[in-house]
Design a protein around this motif. Structure first.
Motif, short mmCIF file in Angstrom:
data_model
loop_
_atom_site.label_atom_id
_atom_site.label_comp_id
_atom_site.label_asym_id
_atom_site.label_seq_id
_atom_site.Cartn_x
_atom_site.Cartn_y
_atom_site.Cartn_z
N THR A 1 115.47 -24.32 95.53
CA THR A 1 114.34 -24.33 96.46
C THR A 1 114.03 -22.90 96.85
OG1 THR A 1 114.93 -26.50 97.36
CG2 THR A 1 113.48 -25.12 98.69
N MET B 1 109.31 -25.58 96.43
CA MET B 1 108.95 -24.41 97.22
C MET B 1 108.64 -24.86 98.64
SD MET B 1 106.45 -22.41 94.50
CE MET B 1 106.13 -21.01 95.60
N ALA B 2 108.98 -24.01 99.60
CA ALA B 2 108.60 -24.22 100.99
C ALA B 2 107.89 -22.95 101.44
CB ALA B 2 109.82 -24.49 101.86
N VAL B 3 106.66 -23.10 101.93
CA VAL B 3 105.85 -21.97 102.36
C VAL B 3 105.85 -21.90 103.88
CG1 VAL B 3 103.60 -20.85 102.23
CG2 VAL B 3 104.37 -22.32 100.34
N ALA C 1 103.62 -25.89 103.81
CA ALA C 1 103.58 -26.69 102.59
C ALA C 1 104.97 -26.78 101.98
CB ALA C 1 102.61 -26.10 101.56
N THR C 2 105.31 -27.93 101.47
CA THR C 2 106.54 -28.11 100.69
C THR C 2 106.23 -29.01 99.51
OG1 THR C 2 107.23 -30.03 102.02
CG2 THR C 2 108.11 -27.87 102.66
N GLY C 3 107.00 -28.86 98.45
CA GLY C 3 106.81 -29.70 97.28
C GLY C 3 107.15 -28.95 96.02
N THR C 4 106.76 -29.50 94.90
CA THR C 4 106.97 -28.82 93.63
C THR C 4 106.06 -27.60 93.56
OG1 THR C 4 105.24 -30.05 92.49
CG2 THR C 4 107.45 -31.04 92.52
N GLU D 1 102.51 -28.53 93.35
CA GLU D 1 101.93 -29.06 94.59
C GLU D 1 101.67 -27.96 95.61
OE1 GLU D 1 104.03 -33.49 94.54
OE2 GLU D 1 105.10 -31.76 95.38
N VAL D 2 102.51 -26.94 95.59
CA VAL D 2 102.44 -25.90 96.62
C VAL D 2 101.53 -24.75 96.25
CG1 VAL D 2 103.82 -24.10 97.76
CG2 VAL D 2 104.68 -26.45 97.62
N THR E 1 98.59 -23.71 95.43
CA THR E 1 97.16 -24.00 95.37
C THR E 1 96.41 -22.89 96.08
OG1 THR E 1 97.02 -25.24 97.45
CG2 THR E 1 97.68 -26.47 95.47
N THR F 1 96.40 -23.48 99.91
CA THR F 1 97.66 -23.17 100.58
C THR F 1 97.89 -21.67 100.67
OG1 THR F 1 98.71 -25.25 99.92
CG2 THR F 1 100.17 -23.42 100.45
#
Length: 268
Positions: A33, A212-214, A222-225, A228-229, A231, A234
């Protein structure tokens, strides 16, 4: 060997106004992560809280089903390894001596010799980081990438299932950055180690992580793959910049390219 750790409702600060609030994060066992976000967003503070080196102002952290604060220091050191940003180099210490320091949590207070278990763990850590050939080399004679691998080997010698890395690629050129991140990827894929890593380079974070966690503005936005993150919306929210996000044609991993030029002035 993988370790489960999660945080809920964390408020993090340094005595004054909080640097991060209402933080919820769960690391998936056996995955990498990446924690990303602008400077001052609380990434390193969050990582230190997970390592119990920073006490949250509020919230809870649970490690393998137990509250983090209930672990005794030696017991905790057998569960997780933490590698700080830019650790100091001990004068005259060889690679093998540095790696051996990682065995201290497993040795008795009066231990004066290295056990078979210690030797096996040290050898495994050197093998995982491909440092056997440099085992007798003083640390201060190594390249930046080799030195960083030696520090990671020390953390691995603890034989924990959770590895927390705070900006392990800082001050390394691109070759050694990739070398270190490939090692991190192997630790998860081949040894099932749960990894959380603070990174600044977004494309590297997307390429080498499972999730990833932003962090931005004191919160996780944002969290996710990586797909997903990573973008444009984001990244605009987190960093305040315009980017173009595309997929690498060979890997399918999202990559971002900032819009370097100033926007054209509006027509009068």
């Amino acid at each position: 060997m993988s370790i489960e750790i999660s945080a809920s409702g964390l408020t993090l600060g340094h005595g004054g106004a909080p640097v991060a609030e209402d933080i919820d994060l769960a690391l998936t066992p056996g995955e990498v992560t990446a924690l990303v976000g602008p400077n001052g967003s609380g990434k390193s503070t969050l990582l230190r809280a997970l390592a119990r080196l920073h006490t949250p102002q509020a919230g809870a952290i649970v490690l393998d089903g137990r509250a983090l604060e209930t672990y005794r220091p030696r017991e905790l050191a057998r569960k997780l390894s933490f590698l700080t940003q830019s650790p100091l180099i001990p004068a005259g210490v060889t690679v093998q001596e540095l790696v051996a320091y990682g065995r201290h949590p497993h040795q008795g207070v009066l231990a004066r010799s290295t056990s078979d278990e210690d030797r096996e763990a040290i050898s495994w850590a050197l093998d995982a980081t491909t440092l056997h050939a440099l085992a007798d080399r003083p640390l201060d004679q190594l390249s930046g990438g080799e030195r960083q691998r030696a520090w990671i080997a020390m953390a691995l010698a603890q034989r924990t299932g959770l590895l927390l890395l705070d900006e392990p690629t800082t001050f390394l050129d691109i070759r050694y950055q990739i070398e270190v991140l490939r090692l991190v990827r192997r630790l998860a894929d081949e040894h099932g180690i749960t990894v959380a890593v603070v990174l600044h380079e977004l494309n590297q974070a997307a390429a080498f992580s499972d999730a990833m966690a932003v962090l931005a503005g004191g919160r996780i936005v944002a969290t996710g793959t990586p797909a997903e993150v990573m973008t444009e919306d984001t990244l605009r929210t987190a960093f305040g910049i315009e980017t173009t996000v595309t997929k690498d044609p060979h890997t399918g991993v999202p990559t971002c390219l900032p819009t370097w030029r100033e926007p054209a002035p509006a027509a009068s």
